[in-house]
Design an enzyme around this catalytic site. Structure first.
Site, mmCIF file in Angstrom:
data_model
loop_
_atom_site.group_PDB
_atom_site.id
_atom_site.type_symbol
_atom_site.label_atom_id
_atom_site.label_comp_id
_atom_site.label_asym_id
_atom_site.label_seq_id
_atom_site.Cartn_x
_atom_site.Cartn_y
_atom_site.Cartn_z
ATOM 1 N N ARG A 152 46.053 27.377 34.879
ATOM 2 C CA ARG A 152 44.613 27.380 35.142
ATOM 3 C C ARG A 152 43.968 28.738 34.900
ATOM 4 O O ARG A 152 42.742 28.833 34.856
ATOM 5 C CB ARG A 152 44.312 26.840 36.542
ATOM 6 C CG ARG A 152 44.836 27.671 37.668
ATOM 7 C CD ARG A 152 44.628 26.974 39.006
ATOM 8 N NE ARG A 152 43.231 26.945 39.435
ATOM 9 C CZ ARG A 152 42.541 28.016 39.814
ATOM 10 N NH1 ARG A 152 43.117 29.208 39.823
ATOM 11 N NH2 ARG A 152 41.295 27.910 40.181
ATOM 12 N N ASP A 167 37.326 31.569 42.754
ATOM 13 C CA ASP A 167 37.914 30.790 43.829
ATOM 14 C C ASP A 167 38.693 31.659 44.811
ATOM 15 O O ASP A 167 38.751 32.872 44.690
ATOM 16 C CB ASP A 167 38.806 29.686 43.251
ATOM 17 C CG ASP A 167 39.795 30.245 42.266
ATOM 18 O OD1 ASP A 167 40.020 31.466 42.283
ATOM 19 O OD2 ASP A 167 40.346 29.460 41.496
#
Ligand code: ADE
Length: 245
Positions: A152, A167
């Site tokens: 990711r 995040d």
């Protein structure tokens, strides 16, 4: 990024790598995952991969020859490939480790099973990683965690560039609370400030809530987070208003 997996249980990887974001990343050739069965590198009619521990004790130990033969076979022609053994004795996996590994182009993930691998396997391993202070039945789920966390961070995998920067852990803090519609749900309202359209105030609120959450739930992270003077001031305010020392 190429991930080569050495495992006794390649089937454990097929379903987790199918569907969702990891499959899209593979289709787009952003990541490649190759599965290698350790048994294919074992010799003899029965292709034995484990044996009793010298010195006695319960459980079986994975023999060194099949694993090392497998690593060498995968490595031939790819001297740059980094060999990582998944083991609870390894370096704890944290986001900063994930970030470092995401810079590599080729990783060989070695999954141990049973009560462990023969110590001499370590001579051909570049690094050992643990995904947490608990013991799994084998390194396979740990290897999947690594692939997911690394993939990711590879540009293009999440589609939305910047999503991985925003995040939890990207700044060493837990994430601030997030809301979507409806505005009112079972008597619980979305905080007014998020509806204000005042981006600066929203950023300040989010920073404050991220700090609050981290301080309440994971104060251990604050010492590593590299806080700015402003962050430190907000934290002092939070501590003061909670009545804590
Ligand atoms: N194999 C077994 N337990 C493990 C863990 N916690 N991390 C990595 N590999 C493992």
């Amino acid at each position: 990024m190429i991930f080569d997996i050495l495992t006794l249980f390649p089937d454990m990887f097929r379903s987790p790598l199918a569907g969702s974001i990891l499959e899209k990343a593979r289709e787009a050739k952003l990541i490649t995952v190759n599965l290698f069965n350790i048994r294919d590198y074992a010799e003899g009619k029965h292709r034995v991969t484990d044996d009793d521990p010298y010195g006695g004790g319960t459980g079986m130990i994975m023999k060194p020859e099949p694993i090392i033969r497998g690593i060498k076979a995968i490595q031939s022609g790819h001297p740059e490939a980094r060999v990582i053994l998944m083991t609870p004795q390894g370096t704890p996996l944290r986001q900063e480790v994930v970030r470092r590994l995401a810079q590599l182009s080729h990783i060989i993930l070695v999954c141990g099973r049973y009560e462990g691998v023969d110590e001499r396997v370590r001579a051909v391993v570049d690094e050992e990683i643990s995904i947490g202070d608990y013991v799994l039945t084998g390194g396979e789920p740990a290897a999947l965690v690594m692939i997911d966390a690394i993939a990711r961070l590879i540009p293009g995998v999440l589609g939305n560039e910047g999503a991985s920067e925003d995040d939890s852990f990207s700044r060493g803090l837990l994430e601030y609370p997030q809301y979507t519609r409806p505005r009112s749900f079972e008597g619980r309202e979305v905080p007014e400030i998020l509806l204000s359209g005042d981006h600066q105030s929203i950023e300040r609120w989010r920073k404050r809530e991220a700090l609050r959450r981290t301080w309440e739930r994971r104060p251990d992270l604050l010492t590593r987070a590299g806080l700015s003077d402003e962050d430190q001031k907000i934290l002092d305010e939070l501590r003061g208003s909670s009545g804590a020392e």
